[in-house]
Design a protein around this motif. Structure first.
Motif, mmCIF file in Angstrom:
data_model
loop_
_atom_site.group_PDB
_atom_site.id
_atom_site.type_symbol
_atom_site.label_atom_id
_atom_site.label_comp_id
_atom_site.label_asym_id
_atom_site.label_seq_id
_atom_site.Cartn_x
_atom_site.Cartn_y
_atom_site.Cartn_z
ATOM 1 N N LEU A 45 47.458 -75.064 -8.594
ATOM 2 C CA LEU A 45 46.030 -75.351 -8.514
ATOM 3 C C LEU A 45 45.731 -76.085 -7.209
ATOM 4 C CD1 LEU A 45 43.543 -74.906 -10.292
ATOM 5 C CD2 LEU A 45 43.869 -77.206 -11.207
ATOM 6 N N CYS A 46 44.830 -75.510 -6.412
ATOM 7 C CA CYS A 46 44.526 -76.067 -5.091
ATOM 8 C C CYS A 46 43.290 -76.954 -5.094
ATOM 9 C CB CYS A 46 44.293 -74.945 -4.081
ATOM 10 S SG CYS A 46 45.655 -73.785 -3.973
ATOM 11 N N ALA A 47 42.338 -76.713 -5.998
ATOM 12 C CA ALA A 47 41.082 -77.468 -6.003
ATOM 13 C C ALA A 47 40.683 -77.760 -7.441
ATOM 14 C CB ALA A 47 39.981 -76.683 -5.280
ATOM 15 N N GLY A 48 39.905 -78.848 -7.601
ATOM 16 C CA GLY A 48 39.452 -79.246 -8.917
ATOM 17 C C GLY A 48 38.152 -78.577 -9.316
ATOM 18 N N PRO A 49 37.592 -78.946 -10.477
ATOM 19 C CA PRO A 49 36.358 -78.330 -10.968
ATOM 20 C C PRO A 49 35.174 -78.496 -10.019
ATOM 21 C CG PRO A 49 37.441 -79.558 -12.706
ATOM 22 C CD PRO A 49 38.161 -79.884 -11.445
ATOM 23 N N SER A 50 35.127 -79.586 -9.266
ATOM 24 C CA SER A 50 34.017 -79.817 -8.336
ATOM 25 C C SER A 50 34.255 -79.188 -6.977
ATOM 26 C CB SER A 50 33.783 -81.325 -8.164
ATOM 27 O OG SER A 50 34.895 -81.930 -7.518
ATOM 28 N N PRO A 77 39.856 -93.075 -5.063
ATOM 29 C CA PRO A 77 39.135 -92.860 -6.331
ATOM 30 C C PRO A 77 38.703 -91.413 -6.527
ATOM 31 C CG PRO A 77 38.356 -94.839 -5.223
ATOM 32 C CD PRO A 77 39.252 -94.142 -4.254
ATOM 33 N N GLN A 78 38.309 -90.735 -5.454
ATOM 34 C CA GLN A 78 37.858 -89.353 -5.590
ATOM 35 C C GLN A 78 38.984 -88.445 -6.087
ATOM 36 O OE1 GLN A 78 37.634 -91.201 -2.871
ATOM 37 N NE2 GLN A 78 35.417 -91.570 -2.535
ATOM 38 N N MET A 79 40.206 -88.642 -5.545
ATOM 39 C CA MET A 79 41.341 -87.805 -5.958
ATOM 40 C C MET A 79 41.735 -88.097 -7.402
ATOM 41 S SD MET A 79 43.261 -85.380 -5.001
ATOM 42 C CE MET A 79 42.797 -85.408 -3.275
ATOM 43 N N MET A 80 41.728 -89.363 -7.799
ATOM 44 C CA MET A 80 42.066 -89.707 -9.178
ATOM 45 C C MET A 80 41.042 -89.147 -10.160
ATOM 46 S SD MET A 80 43.412 -93.652 -8.904
ATOM 47 C CE MET A 80 44.898 -94.106 -8.015
ATOM 48 N N GLU A 81 39.757 -89.226 -9.794
ATOM 49 C CA GLU A 81 38.721 -88.708 -10.693
ATOM 50 C C GLU A 81 38.790 -87.192 -10.801
ATOM 51 O OE1 GLU A 81 35.158 -90.267 -9.051
ATOM 52 O OE2 GLU A 81 35.654 -92.355 -9.529
ATOM 53 N N GLU A 82 39.055 -86.504 -9.695
ATOM 54 C CA GLU A 82 39.171 -85.050 -9.738
ATOM 55 C C GLU A 82 40.370 -84.629 -10.588
ATOM 56 O OE1 GLU A 82 37.447 -81.345 -8.457
ATOM 57 O OE2 GLU A 82 36.797 -83.433 -8.533
ATOM 58 N N THR A 83 41.472 -85.369 -10.479
ATOM 59 C CA THR A 83 42.638 -85.086 -11.326
ATOM 60 C C THR A 83 42.293 -85.280 -12.799
ATOM 61 O OG1 THR A 83 44.090 -85.867 -9.535
ATOM 62 C CG2 THR A 83 45.059 -85.651 -11.726
ATOM 63 N N GLY A 84 41.512 -86.317 -13.101
ATOM 64 C CA GLY A 84 41.089 -86.540 -14.485
ATOM 65 C C GLY A 84 40.228 -85.415 -15.010
ATOM 66 N N ARG A 85 39.346 -84.853 -14.171
ATOM 67 C CA ARG A 85 38.510 -83.738 -14.610
ATOM 68 C C ARG A 85 39.354 -82.496 -14.886
ATOM 69 N NH1 ARG A 85 34.497 -86.255 -11.177
ATOM 70 N NH2 ARG A 85 35.442 -85.353 -9.285
ATOM 71 N N VAL A 86 40.347 -82.243 -14.030
ATOM 72 C CA VAL A 86 41.247 -81.098 -14.266
ATOM 73 C C VAL A 86 41.952 -81.244 -15.608
ATOM 74 C CG1 VAL A 86 43.337 -79.929 -13.469
ATOM 75 C CG2 VAL A 86 41.613 -80.639 -11.814
ATOM 76 N N LEU A 87 42.507 -82.417 -15.859
ATOM 77 C CA LEU A 87 43.252 -82.633 -17.102
ATOM 78 C C LEU A 87 42.328 -82.579 -18.310
ATOM 79 C CD1 LEU A 87 46.113 -83.184 -18.069
ATOM 80 C CD2 LEU A 87 45.668 -85.624 -17.885
ATOM 81 N N LEU A 140 39.652 -88.025 -22.717
ATOM 82 C CA LEU A 140 40.897 -87.344 -23.091
ATOM 83 C C LEU A 140 41.288 -87.649 -24.528
ATOM 84 C CD1 LEU A 140 43.019 -87.967 -19.840
ATOM 85 C CD2 LEU A 140 42.016 -85.804 -20.586
ATOM 86 N N ALA A 141 41.112 -88.907 -24.957
ATOM 87 C CA ALA A 141 41.497 -89.307 -26.312
ATOM 88 C C ALA A 141 40.634 -88.645 -27.369
ATOM 89 C CB ALA A 141 41.423 -90.824 -26.448
ATOM 90 N N SER A 142 39.427 -88.217 -27.009
ATOM 91 C CA SER A 142 38.583 -87.540 -27.987
ATOM 92 C C SER A 142 39.092 -86.143 -28.328
ATOM 93 C CB SER A 142 37.150 -87.455 -27.453
ATOM 94 O OG SER A 142 37.103 -86.626 -26.294
#
Length: 863
Positions: free
Chosen positions: A655-660, A674-684, A721-723
């Motif tokens: 995967l090269c890019a996230g949802p955004s 912060p941008q990279m961590m948030e994008e990783t969270g959206r992917v997961l 994620l926990a939901s």
């Protein structure tokens, strides 16, 4: 038995079920490697039945080999019997009058005939010796087989032996109780300390030709049982060894093979008074002390009179010779793992540690951990002989790293200061009872410790935490004699007992008054004692480093470090890490050439099999471990097979890019933004929404896992994620792994059966951690595996830089790439391979340009 060439596979390799074609090819290649005395590199992915193929292939060869040996022995014995009956008298007369006969036969060329007669006589004598040896071996084998067969089928004998052992145990308990009562009344303080004094020591130049130690070794050699041809199987962990034993139990050879599992005293001790000590070193020391007391008691009549009359010393009630021999036979007749051995030892009141070692000569398969086989001194102490034997090293993807770590050593400033303090107080307390030679060597060790502390820029006698490092003072050190004194005098073990006895107390000297120097040492002793309680480490370090029991004597570490320095300069480097204070500074001997220690294994063994699920790149094993160890190219054989799972059942994606649309780039400079961590969270989060069952997410390091989870917790990603998935995290302690995995599995099963808001579980782990290897996330346990970034090693690490420099200097360049640069990618890919496998396609060429060649090549082949 049908001949090897004429037998079909079903007859040749007994298997509990019809084997897969790759298992048949695996066993064929394994059989050929053992028969042709090869060093084989075998790669078979997890899930292809590698363990069972190793068992059935190797044991089939061993059975055929033993059958050939018996047939050859029977033929030689028949020939000898036929020759003895037909021409024995003539041969005897010829031997007695050999000189006269040869002179008559060759009167014209007597000088040329004499060597022929000598050769014939020597040949006949060698044949007779071989026949006599075969007779003895056949007699021993027959007796052993008869004995084991009787134990297998004679339940009455087992009952009688158990009842006899119970009676002996009751008597021993009563005797011990009476001895304890006498000891409590008669034992004095001087007698308690007798065991702490080092024995008289003589250097090699002054020693007599026969010392007590040498005599003991000679006696051991005389009494040692001959080793039959066997298979040594080793792996990394005890759980992997237990799994192998269970596979043997389920195989067609489970009821006929003689197998023994070896372990450390810490894992196999059943004496509660010793096992409760906890620390491996303390358990070893106490066990050896009890064994020494037993031998001293047995040899009391043969030794010189003691200087003072002593009371009876404690011995181990689990190590009686008759009981050990009985358990040895019991171990040979039934395949048991370590847990079953421990239970059997408790039931029969017998030590499994020593009984299993007595089983080694007669066992067909010996199962043991890496460290026992790959470390020469440990191998010798365990009674393992590799001459003409078979060695199978499983899970060998990190074999080179294992060998180098076994022969590396590290010590820090606090440990050096503590060792100096303990040895100084030991010397002050027992100065009047130590011989001059012992005092001389103790002072030499103190001098070496002072020099090592000066090398780190500090000074002994001061608080190592408060000391700032100074200018480095280097000196020439020749540790050979000091290291030999360590071995012969066992000063480290004595100091360990000394520290354990006086822990928490000030060690008083023989002088009644305490001068300023003694008060200073007292304060330092109290401070160094406080170092035993480790300060709380950062969370990332707590996860990355397994809790280690603290040695009572840091002198053990000093001894290991000095022993490591005896390696050749070209094979290792001394790395000095200077920090702001002395306590955190350290010296480390880094072993760089693993081949020098692996050479003895491949030279002595008949065949060596290096097996694993992911052995790539195989060229590393050949260059760094085998060719450098003197193994010829012709002796190396390779076998590699694919997986039984078809490629269409796996969907690998880079995967090269996230949802955004933000590019995912996990370099050291960008991954913490912060941008990279948030994008990783959206992917997961998106993956958890669509993937049922279990999702396993691997991070490149414990530190990055801590930072990214903390960021997700602060911005609500973890809550989202926990939901959808219940969140689990890799535990800090290895003892908790089984519990976390059980809860993870139960959660997934409960979600599958009951439904509800959560669709499964999410497990956070780390590449190279406790859950990245040896655990099978099958079916719903691992419906999706996520690898966040690539786990490249720290290029600025001094150890890695030394390793790269060594490879660039000593190994050939391949395709224009330096071995040091290839090492970086190989370490990364090995770590990834142990977590997941990349057999599929990439998203696009942009991603391939930023991934290692291993992934690019594999991805391109499936596109």
């Amino acid at each position: 038995m049908c001949a090897m060439e004429n037998r079909d596979l079903d007859c040749r390799f007994p298997f509990p079920f019809k084997p897969y074609p790759i298992q048949e090819r695996f066993m064929e290649a394994l059989y050929a490697a053992l028969e042709q005395r090869k060093v084989g590199i075998f790669e078979s992915p997890t899930g292809t039945g590698k363990s069972l193929s190793l068992i059935c292939g190797a044991l089939t060869w061993l059975k055929d080999f033993e059958e050939k040996r018996r047939e050859e022995a029977a033929r030689l014995l028949q020939d000898e019997e036929r020759e003895r009956r037909g021409g024995g008298e003539k041969e005897c007369d010829g031997v007695q009058k050999g000189g006269q006969v040869e002179e008559e036969r060759s009167s014209a060329a007597a000088a040329a005939a004499e060597p022929d007669w000598v050769s014939e006589f020597v040949q006949k004598r060698a044949e007779r010796e071989m026949v006599n040896k075969l007779k003895d071996e056949e007699l021993k084998r027959k007796r052993r087989e008869d004995r084991l067969e009787m134990i297998r089928h004679n339940a009455q004998l087992k009952y009688v032996m158990k009842r006899k052992n119970n009676e002996i145990d009751e008597v021993e308990k009563l005797l011990q109780l009476s001895k304890k009562e006498l000891d409590s009344e008669e034992k004095t303080h001087e007698e308690e300390e007798e065991g702490l004094i080092v024995a008289d020591y003589e250097s090699d130049e002054e020693a007599t030709p026969k010392t007590r130690i040498c005599d003991d070794e000679d006696d051991d050699d005389d009494l040692e049982e001959e080793h039959i041809t066997k298979i040594y199987y080793c792996s990394r962990t005890h759980s992997q060894l237990a799994q192998f034993v269970h596979e043997v139990q389920k195989s067609p050879y489970g009821s006929t093979v003689s197998l023994v599992t070896l372990g450390s005293r810490q894992n196999m001790c059943v004496n509660p008074d010793v096992a409760r000590l906890g620390s491996l070193q303390l358990i070893n020391d106490r066990c050896m002390e009890l064994q020494k007391n037993k031998h001293d008691k047995q040899n009391k009549s043969d030794t010189e009179p003691k200087r003072r009359r002593g009371v009876a010393k404690a011995t181990c009630a689990f190590s009686g010779y008759e009981k050990l021999m009985a358990m040895r036979d019991e171990v040979l007749v039934k395949v048991r793992d370590i847990e079953e051995l421990l239970q059997h030892g408790r039931d029969t009141h017998t030590c499994p540690y020593y009984s299993t070692r007595m089983t080694i000569p007669a066992a067909q398969v010996v199962v043991l951990p890496y460290q026992t086989l790959l470390h020469a001194s440990t191998r010798k102490a365990s009674g393992i002989k590799l001459k003409d034997q078979i060695v199978i090293i499983d899970e060998a993807h990190n074999l080179t790293d294992t060998i180098t770590s076994l022969h590396s050593a590290e010590i820090n400033g606090a440990q050096l200061c503590r060792a100096h303090s303990q040895l100084s107080q030991y010397c002050d307390r027992y100065r009047s009872r130590l011989k001059a030679k012992n005092l001389m060597y103790i002072k030499q060790i103190l001098f070496v410790l002072e020099g090592l502390v000066r090398t780190l820029g500090g000074k002994v006698g001061l608080n190592p935490v408060a000391q700032s490092t100074q200018t480095v003072i280097l000196y020439n050190l020749s540790p050979m004699k000091v290291q030999k004194y360590f071995e012969k005098s066992m000063i480290s073990r004595k100091l360990c007992g000394f520290a354990e006895k006086y822990e928490g107390n000030v060690v008083s000297t023989h002088s009644s008054s305490m001068n300023k120097e003694n008060r200073r040492i007292e304060g330092l002793g109290r401070f160094l004692q406080s170092l035993q309680s480790k300060p709380a480490a950062p969370p990332e370090q707590q996860g990355a480093v397994e809790d280690r029991p603290l040695m009572a004597s840091p002198m053990m570490l000093v001894e290991s470090f000095l022993f490591a320095l005896t390696n050749a300069n070209k094979d290792g480097r001394v790395v000095m890490d200077k920090q702001a204070c002395l306590a955190q500074s350290s010296l480390k001997f880094l072993m760089l050439n693993a081949a020098v220690h692996f050479a003895q294994v491949v030279q002595e063994c008949r065949a060596v099999i290096i097996a694993g699920g992911t052995m790539q790149p195989i060229s590393d094993f050949k260059e760094q471990l085998l060719l450098s160890a003197g193994v010829s190219e012709e002796r190396i054989s390779e076998f590699s097979c694919g997986h039984v799972i078809p490629p269409e059942n796996i969907l690998p994606i880079v995967l090269c890019a996230g949802p955004s649309g933000k590019e995912l780039e996990f370099t050291f400079q960008t991954r913490d933004t912060p941008q990279m961590m948030e994008e990783t969270g959206r992917v997961l989060s998106n993956l958890c929404n669509v993937v049922p069952g279990g999702v396993v997410c691997f991070f490149p390091s414990y530190e990055y896992e801590r930072r990214i989870l903390a960021h997700w917790d602060s911005n609500g990603v973890l809550e989202r994620l926990a939901s959808k998935k219940k969140i689990f995290q890799e535990p800090k302690k290895a003892s908790q792994v089984e519990q976390v995995l059980s809860e993870y599995s139960r959660c997934i099963q409960r979600c599958r059966n009951t439904g509800g808001g959560q669709s499964g579980a999410l497990l956070f782990s780390v590449v190279g951690g406790k859950m990245s290897e040896g655990i099978n996330f099958s079916d719903d346990l691992g419906r999706c595996i996520v690898m966040v970034g690539m786990p490249y090693p720290n290029i600025k690490s001094p150890e890695l830089q030394e390793k790269m420099a060594y490879l660039d200097k000593n190994m050939p360049h391949v395709d224009g790439k330096s071995p040091g640069k290839a090492l970086i990618e190989n370490l990364c890919m090995k770590a990834v391979n142990q977590s997941i496998v990349f057999p599929g396609e990439a998203a696009n060429t942009a991603a391939l340009s930023k991934t290692p060649e291993d992934i690019s090549h594999l991805s391109g082949s499936f596109s």
